[in-house]
Enzyme design. Sequence first.
Site, short mmCIF file in Angstrom:
data_model
loop_
_atom_site.label_atom_id
_atom_site.label_comp_id
_atom_site.label_asym_id
_atom_site.label_seq_id
_atom_site.Cartn_x
_atom_site.Cartn_y
_atom_site.Cartn_z
N ARG A 211 -3.16 -1.50 7.19
CA ARG A 211 -3.36 -2.87 6.75
C ARG A 211 -2.66 -3.76 7.76
NH1 ARG A 211 -2.45 -3.71 1.51
NH2 ARG A 211 -2.09 -1.52 0.95
N GLU B 15 -8.11 4.84 5.68
CA GLU B 15 -8.49 3.73 4.81
C GLU B 15 -7.99 2.42 5.39
OE1 GLU B 15 -5.77 2.62 1.36
OE2 GLU B 15 -5.60 4.81 1.32
N THR C 151 -6.83 -0.71 -1.59
CA THR C 151 -6.61 -1.88 -2.44
C THR C 151 -7.93 -2.36 -3.02
OG1 THR C 151 -4.94 -2.47 -0.77
CG2 THR C 151 -5.14 -3.91 -2.68
N LYS D 155 -3.76 9.32 -6.40
CA LYS D 155 -2.81 8.85 -5.40
C LYS D 155 -1.50 8.55 -6.14
CE LYS D 155 -2.04 4.40 -3.19
NZ LYS D 155 -2.68 3.13 -2.77
N GLY E 12 6.35 5.40 1.09
CA GLY E 12 7.64 5.85 1.58
C GLY E 12 7.64 7.25 2.15
#
Length: 223
Positions: free
Chosen positions: A24, A47, A76, A135, A164
């Site tokens: 992103r 993605e 998202t 996920k 993380g």
Amino acid sequence: MENTLTPEALLAGVRQARLVAIVRGTDGAATGRAALAAMEEGFKYVEIALTTPGALTAISQVRAAAPAGCFVGAGTVLTKQDAENVESAGGQFVVTPSLAPSIEAAAGRGIAVLAGALTPSEAFEAMNRGATAVKLFPASIGGPGYLKALRDPFPDIPFIAVGGVGLGEAAGYWGAGAIAVGLGGPLFGDAGSGGDLAPMRGRARRFVALAAEYNGRAAEGLR
């Protein structure tokens, strides 16, 4: 554009690759370049988050330029309209951060869904809504120990640990039963916003090598 990635094929491929890249940024063109760079370094599943300006255009461009055997999805993805937009752009799988309406919308169209969940109830509900895999997000809240505990009552749910997870944590999640880990910032850094791709490529190679090494050790253990 016909989707060439079935949910079954995505699940089998992700189990083998053990890695999903998550990019992103603030620039769609830079995000697209980063996604392709990750594919060139060995990532098969990437993605692009819809929070990135120009994400749908980037998805279309990456789909057209992706190396053989590499697949681009959208992250998202929250609404039914999001799922439809992603399909129209050529996205081959969708990823959600939560139990969103997009799960049923995408699954109903035959699109693989990696559905975001954290608790036992959410993980069960995600699969009940048609998710291909769960996920586990954010995985860092409980770490590999939490994942292991979660898998005790749900041994058949495929979990992908996201949030993380860096180079030092990936093997711990695989060992706890995750079929793969999702890598965002620890892989891409600022590449999705126009940062230098060279350091990102180096990190990508290290992650791919780590997964190959882990798979090799696992195969040896089965002999």
